[in-house]
Design an enzyme around this catalytic site. Structure first.
Site, PDB file in Angstrom:
ATOM      1  N   LYS A 184      -3.419  -6.166  -4.959  1.00 37.30           N
ATOM      2  CA  LYS A 184      -2.461  -5.981  -5.905  1.00 37.30           C
ATOM      3  C   LYS A 184      -2.620  -5.383  -6.968  1.00 37.30           C
ATOM      4  CE  LYS A 184       1.349  -7.872  -7.936  1.00 37.30           C
ATOM      5  NZ  LYS A 184       1.151  -7.664  -9.331  1.00 37.30           N
ATOM      6  N   HIS A 187      -2.099  -1.821  -6.281  1.00 36.80           N
ATOM      7  CA  HIS A 187      -0.468  -1.820  -6.339  1.00 36.80           C
ATOM      8  C   HIS A 187       0.171  -1.592  -7.793  1.00 36.80           C
ATOM      9  CE1 HIS A 187       3.392  -3.761  -6.988  1.00 36.80           C
ATOM     10  NE2 HIS A 187       3.989  -3.632  -5.817  1.00 36.80           N
ATOM     11  N   ASN A 188      -0.358  -2.294  -8.562  1.00 39.15           N
ATOM     12  CA  ASN A 188       0.070  -2.194  -9.923  1.00 39.15           C
ATOM     13  C   ASN A 188      -0.303  -0.535 -10.602  1.00 39.15           C
ATOM     14  OD1 ASN A 188       0.881  -4.769  -9.564  1.00 39.15           O
ATOM     15  ND2 ASN A 188       0.073  -5.332 -11.374  1.00 39.15           N
ATOM     16  N   GLU A 191       2.230   1.361  -9.377  1.00 42.39           N
ATOM     17  CA  GLU A 191       3.314   1.517 -10.266  1.00 42.39           C
ATOM     18  C   GLU A 191       3.278   2.009 -11.669  1.00 42.39           C
ATOM     19  OE1 GLU A 191       4.761  -2.577 -12.361  1.00 42.39           O
ATOM     20  OE2 GLU A 191       4.225  -2.918 -10.249  1.00 42.39           O
TER      21      GLU A 191
END
Length: 470
Positions: A184, A187-188, A191
């Protein structure tokens, strides 16, 4: 235990916790929510209506409402609060109960908590959740990692409430330890990179091409119908139509140009440096958010350094070139993030399935995009693929985008328009595809001033030279 006992409980009835709980209830699961703020429990009960949802403000009542083994998720701010909640819970739980941290905790904290709770006979795992408020309510992407047997207890619930793409739930067991939170975090980071690139594309259109807000909206709308289709392009399209009631201009033009963050992008850059994984686009995105906060300094500098810029013409052809450059740079951001995951998988023994990660990111999450299908296909074709840019299909796509990317970056620099993310992407690519980099000079310099030694072409061993001839 009574038949109406809840199969799952969530602590923290903020936006994410409340919506995820309601999502579970929508799918027929009896669930319980805990928050010491009575107003949040009142809101939960109001929104739940006739759904099988119980709300509590007392911890013991909440615990008593759950069937055993208990499955409890925390959706509270990362850091000290997570430890405080765990400390309050553990005396009330029984061996075999499961605690899930669904927040954005640092993976090193998750590692510590796994070991601490294992000694108490409790299962613990960290789970990244992406999708924001709407995702939590209608179907998020979820990245659970930790004890696989413990995950099996809650797997039917998570698969039911997750986003679906082609019928596949956007949730899978990621790996052991803190792998869920690590995935995660990356993922960020991706992003951060993509958001910076989209902002730079906006800057190029606004300042360079002098496009109206209406034209910018139309451009993002068109892009979202093509190969750039993604959640972030979609919401950017919508931002360029939003006006507050009674106001005749876009809200985005009233928002300060000072970007905030919660730290996950910085964490990605920090661990990437530890693992020697170059993340130039993500690193740049983190730096630009930091730079944006120095508004007073930037205003002063703008007064001191009047820019002598070159006007950009040929709007239509350059909008097409910008689309190619954004697609290219977005691919690089994904590629860098996936490279970090592959290195971390080996270093931390996560045994990450890269195709599965791409698969669960295709729906529900913030970085979902049509390109994730290409990433999925690449790792399906070669599970041991060392880098996304090595895949033949990706190579074909990237090669076609390079001329337009160089054109956009060159024009932006000549015109005094800052596009550091695009620049970082093409420079990374040029270095990555260089058989020989100028690093030999750096090694010579290091050996000259610090006797740090070097290796030679065609000769085995480590060498040191007395560079000053006396």
């Amino acid at each position: 235990m009574k038949n109406d006992s809840s199969v799952f409980g969530i602590i923290g009835m903020g936006t994410m916790g409340r919506n995820l709980l309601l999502n579970m209830a929508d799918h027929g699961f009896n669930v319980s929510g805990l928050d010491k703020d009575e107003s949040k429990i009142t809101l939960l009960r109001k929104e739940a209506g006739s759904l099988p949802v119980k709300g509590f403000s007392a911890v013991q009542d909440f615990i008593n409402s759950l069937q055993t083994p208990r499955a409890i998720m925390m959706l509270v701010p990362a850091g000290k609060i997570v430890d405080e909640v765990i400390q309050e819970l553990t005396p009330l739980l029984s061996k075999g109960d499961l605690i899930i941290d669904g927040g954005n905790s640092h993976f090193s904290d998750t590692n510590r908590r796994v070991e601490e709770l294992k000694d108490k006979g409790l299962h613990f795992f960290g789970m990244g959740i992406s999708g924001g408020e709407e995702g939590a309510r209608r179907g998020p992407s979820m990245m659970p990692g930790g004890d696989q047997k413990a995950y099996e207890v809650v797997r039917p619930i998570f698969e039911a409430v997750a986003a679906k793409v082609k019928g596949d739930p956007c949730v899978t067991y990621v790996g052991p330890g803190a792998s869920g939170h690590f995935v995660k975090m990356v993922h960020n980071g991706i992003e951060y990179g993509i958001m910076q690139l989209i902002a730079e594309a906006y800057e190029f259109m606004k300042r360079g091409l002098k496009l109206s807000d209406e034209k910018i909206h139309a451009t993002f709308k068109k892009w979202n119908e093509g190969r750039l289709q993604s959640f972030l392009i979609e919401i950017t399209r919508d931002i360029f139509t939003f006006k507050e009631p009674g106001v005749d201009h876009l809200l985005v033009n009233d928002i300060k140009d000072e970007a905030r963050s919660k730290g996950t992008g910085k964490w990605t850059s920090q661990i990437a440096m530890d693992l020697q994984a170059p993340l130039t686009v993500i690193d740049t995105a983190v730096s630009m958010r930091d730079l944006s906060k120095y508004k007073a300094l930037r205003t002063k500098a703008a007064e001191l350094y009047k820019k002598n810029t070159t006007e950009i013409t040929s709007q239509e052809s350059l909008v097409d070139a910008l689309e190619s450059a954004l697609y290219f740079s977005t691919i690089i951001s994904y590629a860098q993030g996936m490279h970090l995951l592959s290195l971390a998988s080996k270093e931390f023994k996560y045994d990450l399935k890269m195709d599965s990660i791409a698969q669960i990111w295709r729906g529900g999450c913030i970085i979902r995009s049509s390109f994730l299908q290409d990433i999925f296909d690449a790792y399906q074709n070669d599970p041991s693929l060392p880098h996304l840019l090595i895949d033949n299909s990706i190579q074909t796509k990237v090669s076609s985008l390079i001329p337009a990317t160089r054109e956009v970056v060159s024009l932006a620099i000549k015109s005094g328009i800052a596009i550091p993310g695009f620049t970082a992407a093409i420079s990374y690519f040029d270095s990555f595809t260089s058989e020989r980099m100028p690093s030999n000079l750096i090694q010579a310099q290091r050996d000259y001033f610090g006797a740090h030694t070097y290796e030679r072409i065609g000769k085995e061993g480590v060498f040191h030279t007395q560079w000053i001839v006396k």
